[in-house]
Structures are given as C-alpha cells and as structure tokens.
Design a protein around this motif. Structure first.
Motif, PDB file in Angstrom:
ATOM      1  N   ASP A  49       0.817  -1.219   0.000  1.00 14.18           N
ATOM      2  CA  ASP A  49       0.000   0.000   0.000  1.00 14.18           C
ATOM      3  C   ASP A  49       0.844   1.260   0.000  1.00 14.18           C
ATOM      4  O   ASP A  49       0.370   2.336  -0.387  1.00 14.18           O
ATOM      5  CB  ASP A  49      -0.928   0.000   1.217  1.00 14.18           C
ATOM      6  N   ASP A  50       2.099   1.143   0.444  1.00 12.60           N
ATOM      7  CA  ASP A  50       2.961   2.313   0.520  1.00 12.60           C
ATOM      8  C   ASP A  50       3.723   2.559  -0.771  1.00 12.60           C
ATOM      9  O   ASP A  50       4.393   3.588  -0.906  1.00 12.60           O
ATOM     10  CB  ASP A  50       3.956   2.161   1.674  1.00 12.60           C
ATOM     11  N   GLY A  51       3.730   1.607  -1.713  1.00 12.84           N
ATOM     12  CA  GLY A  51       4.411   1.816  -2.977  1.00 12.84           C
ATOM     13  C   GLY A  51       5.274   0.634  -3.390  1.00 12.84           C
ATOM     14  O   GLY A  51       5.248  -0.448  -2.788  1.00 12.84           O
ATOM     15  N   ILE A  90       1.215  -7.743  -7.059  1.00 15.11           N
ATOM     16  CA  ILE A  90       2.259  -8.090  -8.037  1.00 15.11           C
ATOM     17  C   ILE A  90       1.757  -7.844  -9.447  1.00 15.11           C
ATOM     18  O   ILE A  90       0.559  -7.909  -9.736  1.00 15.11           O
ATOM     19  CB  ILE A  90       2.723  -9.558  -7.903  1.00 15.11           C
ATOM     20  N   GLU A  91       2.729  -7.541 -10.340  1.00 12.81           N
ATOM     21  CA  GLU A  91       2.527  -7.482 -11.781  1.00 12.81           C
ATOM     22  C   GLU A  91       3.634  -8.287 -12.443  1.00 12.81           C
ATOM     23  O   GLU A  91       4.741  -8.382 -11.911  1.00 12.81           O
ATOM     24  CB  GLU A  91       2.574  -6.037 -12.305  1.00 12.81           C
ATOM     25  N   VAL A  92       3.378  -8.854 -13.614  1.00 11.22           N
ATOM     26  CA  VAL A  92       4.384  -9.579 -14.396  1.00 11.22           C
ATOM     27  C   VAL A  92       4.662  -8.796 -15.670  1.00 11.22           C
ATOM     28  O   VAL A  92       3.751  -8.569 -16.470  1.00 11.22           O
ATOM     29  CB  VAL A  92       3.915 -11.008 -14.733  1.00 11.22           C
ATOM     30  N   ILE A 126      13.180  -9.686  17.024  1.00 13.29           N
ATOM     31  CA  ILE A 126      12.473  -8.418  16.876  1.00 13.29           C
ATOM     32  C   ILE A 126      11.753  -8.413  15.538  1.00 13.29           C
ATOM     33  O   ILE A 126      12.387  -8.595  14.500  1.00 13.29           O
ATOM     34  CB  ILE A 126      13.466  -7.244  16.948  1.00 13.29           C
ATOM     35  N   PRO A 127      10.422  -8.267  15.518  1.00 16.10           N
ATOM     36  CA  PRO A 127       9.689  -8.279  14.227  1.00 16.10           C
ATOM     37  C   PRO A 127      10.185  -7.144  13.340  1.00 16.10           C
ATOM     38  O   PRO A 127      10.530  -6.066  13.803  1.00 16.10           O
ATOM     39  CB  PRO A 127       8.227  -8.092  14.638  1.00 16.10           C
ATOM     40  N   THR A 128      10.205  -7.428  12.078  1.00 16.63           N
ATOM     41  CA  THR A 128      10.643  -6.430  11.097  1.00 16.63           C
ATOM     42  C   THR A 128       9.441  -5.688  10.541  1.00 16.63           C
ATOM     43  O   THR A 128       8.439  -6.313  10.184  1.00 16.63           O
ATOM     44  CB  THR A 128      11.392  -7.121   9.945  1.00 16.63           C
ATOM     45  N   ILE A 129       9.492  -4.356  10.529  1.00 12.26           N
ATOM     46  CA  ILE A 129       8.415  -3.550   9.960  1.00 12.26           C
ATOM     47  C   ILE A 129       9.014  -2.597   8.961  1.00 12.26           C
ATOM     48  O   ILE A 129      10.205  -2.285   9.007  1.00 12.26           O
ATOM     49  CB  ILE A 129       7.648  -2.769  11.057  1.00 12.26           C
ATOM     50  N   THR A 130       8.176  -2.126   8.066  1.00 11.65           N
ATOM     51  CA  THR A 130       8.651  -1.168   7.077  1.00 11.65           C
ATOM     52  C   THR A 130       8.763   0.209   7.718  1.00 11.65           C
ATOM     53  O   THR A 130       8.232   0.475   8.809  1.00 11.65           O
ATOM     54  CB  THR A 130       7.696  -1.090   5.882  1.00 11.65           C
ATOM     55  N   LEU A 131       9.480   1.082   7.015  1.00 12.45           N
ATOM     56  CA  LEU A 131       9.689   2.434   7.542  1.00 12.45           C
ATOM     57  C   LEU A 131       8.361   3.165   7.670  1.00 12.45           C
ATOM     58  O   LEU A 131       8.118   3.887   8.657  1.00 12.45           O
ATOM     59  CB  LEU A 131      10.634   3.185   6.605  1.00 12.45           C
TER      60      LEU A 131
END
Length: 640
Positions: A49-51, A90-92, A126-131
């Motif tokens: 959703d963020d790009g 996703i796109e191909v 530690i769970p990984t999250i996006t910025l």
C-alpha cells in the motif's frame, strides 16, 4: 487485447521466512494461454500500500513449457529478506525479443499475503516492519502520549518500580540470519567466517525483582573496505648478526653440529646452508646466472682496443672536447662533406654486403677434411658472393679431389645457391647446386670421352668409335627385335633347336599343376593327436568347373589319425561338398570302404578309422546310368 494474471492453484498465502514455497502464476491474453516462446525477459514487480518495493527476474531456462504461459515465482531467501508479513500486489512484465513489453494483468494487480509465523511475536526475534509502518506507529504513540499528558491527574503513589539491575551480552556465530542459534554462547565477541558469516548478540536483562528477559540481535560481516593510508615509518631495528660463511663441506651429513652461531653459513657444492634455530637450513644454490656478465678474457680483449691514459700525448686538460670542436668547426679551413652524397651505415644499397674472402685471405667458404660440403652450403643465410674451397677429404665430396671456385646465393634465406669451380688435380669443371636443401653434384664431361665432329670419335659422315664405324639404325633390318620392346616371333622361338615356352605356356602349366599344401593348414580333430612332418597333401585347381582336386598321405604322431581338418582359406573364400549324384570319397585302404567328409567351420573335415591316405571320388550322372571316377575334390565359389 485483454491480459489476465491468476494463480493456477489458488494458493496466494505464504508463511513468513518459509523459503520453500512458491506462487504458481498463469498468464493469459483474451482468455488464451500467452505464448512465452519469444520472450526475452520476465520480471515480477512487487508493491504494497505504501508503494513499489522490489522486483524478481524469472529464469526462462527453468520454464518447462513456454507455450502454456505458466511461470513459477519462487519465494527464496532474497524475497523473504526484503519482505515482511503484509499484503502485497504483483505485476508480471514480459519483454519480447522485438522490444515490445506486455504487463499482466491489464486491469489492476494480483494480490498475495505473507502471514506471520510463531516466532514473530515471542520476543525472541524483533519483528521487522517497514519504515512507513514504523512512522505511523510512532505518530499514533505520540498522539496517545500527548492526550495522556493533557488528561493526567495526580494519583496515589505507585508501587516501587522494577528497574534493570544488570545487562549481560553473549555472542554466537551462525550461517542463518533468521534462526536463533542453539549452540554455546560466548561472553567475548567472535569474528565471523566465510562459513559462519552472521554474528548473533544476546542481551540478558536482569531486573530488580530477579526476573530476566532476553533480546537477540543479528549482524553480518560487511565487504572488505578499501586500503587505508600508509602508516608512519617505524623505528630502525637492531643491528643483525649478518651472514658468516664459515667454510664448506662435501655433503650435508658432514656439516658441524656443535659450536655454531645463529646465522653461520656453510657451502655444500653450490648450495648454501645456514644455521637457524639449532639446525642447518638449505637456502638453495647461490651460483649466479653469468649469462649477462662479461668474462675476464673478453674484458681484456675489449680494453686492448681502447686508448690507455698512458698512451695519451697530452693531458686531458689540454684536449678539446666534442662541444669545443663543433663550436669552432666553421673556423676551420675545410669544406664539410655533403651528407646527401656520402655512404651511411644504414644505406645498405650503396656498400658491399659482405667480404668475398676471410680476413686471413682464405676462401669465404672453406670445407675441411671430414666436414660436409652440403652442410656449409645449407648454412648460408643471406644472398651474396663468396670464394669457395673444399678439401679432397670432405666427407660428401664425390670426386676425391680438391674443389676450388666461387659460390653465389641469390636467395635471402639461403635456400638456393650455386658453386662453380674446377677439380684441382684433373681440371674438370664441376658445379654444386643447393636447391632448397637438396644438394646436387655435377661434373663436366671428359673431353677425351665425348663425340666430336671430326677425329677419332666423330659424327661427321660415318659415326665412328675408336675409328670403328657404327651401325646406323637406318641400316638395321626392319624386323630386328629390341630388348626394351615387345617382339612377336611369328615363326616361333627356339634355343639350341628346342622350342622355347612362352609366358602364356608357363601360366597354363602353372594353372594345371599340382601344388603342395603347407602342413600348418592341416590339423587332427580327434584324440588331441598332431600331424607328423612326414605327411604330404597336394592339390590342383580346376578353374573351369570351380573344383579343387586333392590327394594326401597323413601320418599322426600316434599313428592313429581318425579325423583331420584342411584349411583352404588361403586358396578359396568358401568351399563346399559337391552335390553330384552318389558322390563319395573312396579310400585306398582295406579297413574302410569310404571316408566321410563334411565342412566344419569353413574347413574340410575328413574322418574315418583310421585316415592315412587319399583315394578317389566317384559319382554318377543324373539318371545313374554312368559312373565317373576322379581324384577326390571339393568345389569353391571364388579364389583368394
């Protein structure tokens, strides 16, 4: 054209950090499978959703069927390291060989999800999250804190806090960046290796109430950095002992073992041995490569051509230098040479290319006794002109007489030369030609042995030799036979009144003659017996009827030959038993009436009890009215 993208198995969910799963995708155009035969590259684009986040290329060589438009998107370590539990689109993107590009799907995107695993919320990792997620959570927490501060009211004093009493760090290496290692932890930091490139750090917090909590971090070794600046020069070291060569020995076993100091040296042949830490160490040969050095003799010879200081008539201070001479050149009363009219060392077209003779006046090419004339000529490697002399004892001199003359070579690589000269004793003219390495020796004719127009040997009117007239071909009978040509003796040919057989007569006799078969082609086949050297087997070939007649006397070493085989492979390609009516091979023996014969492995086998001598063959005509008797025979297809 409408392009669609869908899952072939409806599996659109992947567990976080599971690198064994894959997404099976189907590409269609207007409802039909998209042909990937002409595809150049296939890239999967991934976003949330963020790009946009990342893309992943598909290996075309691993697609089993390019016609049905299906591809497999492998969720490997690279994908899992980049993505976190979330929903993705996703796109191909397919780039064709002609440069066109197709994007699937035409409308919207295809979604899939990465679900959390059990380790995501245990506190172990530690769970990984996006910025973006981190910023949103931080903004939400800030708002909550601000609201809480505005609404805070003083309350009752709370219980004493449970603070951190101590923190202890421990370390362990691993080959995985996602799975906490289960081995032994170290209290000191460890250096990573190529096999274990990840360093895990475990912090153990001890609280005031005695409880503990662990937090794990992982880091990896970075790439090697660029070389740093050169450091300052260190202080000078202490004076070393140096190398002291004490002597030499004939072999290593005779080197002294006591009384040696560090650095002492001994020579064994050309090898240098040095006493290091209580033992002799072979440092290798110290013989220098003298290829680039000047020998003393050569140096002395070279110095003899130089001007010695004692030979100078004036001291160096009174001698003018080159610069002074050049500066005063215009004041000297002479006219300098015209540079365009003098011969230069590089102008090879205007000076002699080599000497005709040696410096001592000897011929330029001189062949001593025992040497080869051909070797001297082949060794010429340039065009030119030389005087030539070969001793009578030169090993390939065909005349055993000294040769003197001149040699000319007109080939720059020396492959062709000609020598013209005379024999020193007889005076005959000779020539020697080197034709590309092939040496030809030629000698002029002896004048006393050739024909002249007049004199003792002449062809003036009537040819004579030693004043005896020769018989001319024109005076010979027309039917005279010549030894070098075929002659037809129509009236016959006799020797001493007896007719002589012609070659055709001899061939006819040879064809009908009896011949002896070598006993190596005969072997016994019963009882392990062998054929005696007293045996004899003869045969005759009938080329008209394709028959081989034979007769024999066979003795075995045990004198009890019951059967033997005859190998005719050197005479005919294939033999067979005659198919004539009532054909039999009769024996010349009172003990048996006839022999049995057959073809065994291509050989003729004759067997009876016993077999010693041949007899005759008998057979009848087709109506059995007439009997025929001949030598025993077999038939054949073709002769060898």
């Amino acid at each position: 054209m409408s392009k669609e993208l869908a899952f072939t198995d409806d599996n659109d969910v992947v567990k976080y950090l599971d690198t064994t799963t894959s997404l099976n995708l189907a590409l269609t155009a207007d409802g039909l499978a998209f042909d990937l035969t002409n595809a150049k590259t296939i890239v999967i684009k991934i976003a949330n959703d963020d790009g946009y986040i990342m893309d992943k290329s598909i290996d075309l060589t691993k697609i089993t069927n390019l016609l049905n438009g299906t591809i497999i998107f492998l969720i490997d370590q690279e994908v899992m390291t980049t993505l976190v539990p979330d929903d993705y689109d996703i796109e191909v993107w397919v780039t064709m060989n002609d440069g066109t590009q197709a994007i699937f799907p035409s409308d919207g995107t295809l979604g899939f999800s990465i679900e959390e695993n059990l380790m995501s919320d245990t506190g172990e990792v530690i769970p990984t999250i996006t910025l973006n997620d981190f910023k949103q959570q931080f903004d939400d927490l800030s708002s909550q804190m601000e609201n809480a501060v505005h609404n805070v009211q003083k309350g009752d004093q709370g219980n004493p806090g449970n603070g951190i009493k101590a923190a202890n760090n421990q370390y362990q290496l691993s080959d995985s960046p996602v799975t906490v290692p289960t081995g032994n932890w170290s209290d000191t930091i460890l250096a990573t290796t190529d096999q274990l490139p990840y360093l895990w750090t475990k912090i153990i917090f001890t609280y005031d109430d005695g409880t503990t909590k662990e937090i794990n971090f992982v880091s990896s070794r970075g790439d090697t950095g660029s070389q740093g600046p050169i450091g300052p020069v260190g202080p000078q070291g202490k004076q070393g002992n140096g190398l002291v060569v004490r002597g030499k020995a004939d072999k290593e076993g005779n080197l002294p073992t006591i009384g040696n100091n560090q650095g002492d040296g001994y020579l064994v042949g050309t090898n240098l041995y040095i006493w290091i830490d209580g033992s002799w160490q072979n440092m290798g040969s110290i013989t220098p490569d003298l290829a680039d050095y000047v020998k003393v003799t050569d140096m002395n010879n070279a110095l003899n051509t130089k001007v010695n200081v004692t030979d100078m008539r004036k001291p160096a201070s009174d001698v003018a230098g080159i610069e002074e001479v050049n500066a005063k050149q215009d004041k000297i009363g002479y006219t300098p040479a015209d540079d365009s009219k003098v011969v230069h060392t590089t102008d090879t077209s205007n000076w002699q290319k080599q000497k005709v003779t040696a410096d001592n006046g000897q011929p330029g090419i001189y062949v001593n006794n025992g040497k080869k004339i051909s070797d001297s000529l082949i060794a010429i490697n340039q065009a030119g002109f030389w005087s030539f002399y070969a001793n009578s004892g030169a090993s390939d001199n065909p005349w055993s007489d000294s040769i003197k003359g001149f040699t000319m070579c007109d080939s720059t690589d020396g492959h062709w030369s000609a020598t013209v000269g005379t024999l020193e004793a007889s005076g005959n003219y000779v020539s020697i030609v080197n034709d590309n390495g092939t040496i030809r020796f030629n000698k002029g004719s002896d004048d006393s042995k050739v024909a002249h127009l007049s004199g003792a040997n002449n062809f003036d009117t009537v040819p004579t030799v030693n004043n005896n007239p020769l018989l001319l071909a024109s005076s010979l009978p027309a039917d005279l036979a010549r030894t070098s040509q075929l002659a037809n003796f129509t009236a016959g040919l006799q020797s001493g009144g007896v007719s002589v057989a012609t070659s055709d007569d001899l061939k006819s006799v040879e064809k009908s003659a009896w011949r002896q078969l070598d006993l190596s082609n005969i072997s016994t086949t019963v009882g392990g017996d062998s054929v005696s050297s007293n045996s004899n087997f003869i045969y005759k070939i009938d080329t008209t009827n394709n028959r081989i007649y034979f007769n024999f006397i066979i003795f075995s070493n045990s004198m009890n030959t019951q059967a033997f085989e005859v190998n005719f492979s050197k005479i005919a390609h294939q033999i067979s038993i005659p198919t004539l009516p009532n054909f039999k091979m009769k024996a010349r023996s009172t003990s048996i009436d006839s022999y049995d014969i057959r073809i065994n492995s291509g050989n003729l086998e004759i067997y009876g009890s016993p077999v010693t001598t041949g007899g005759f063959a008998e057979y009848t005509n087709s109506n059995n009215s007439t009997w025929y008797y001949t030598y025993p025979f077999i038939t054949y297809d073709t002769l060898v």
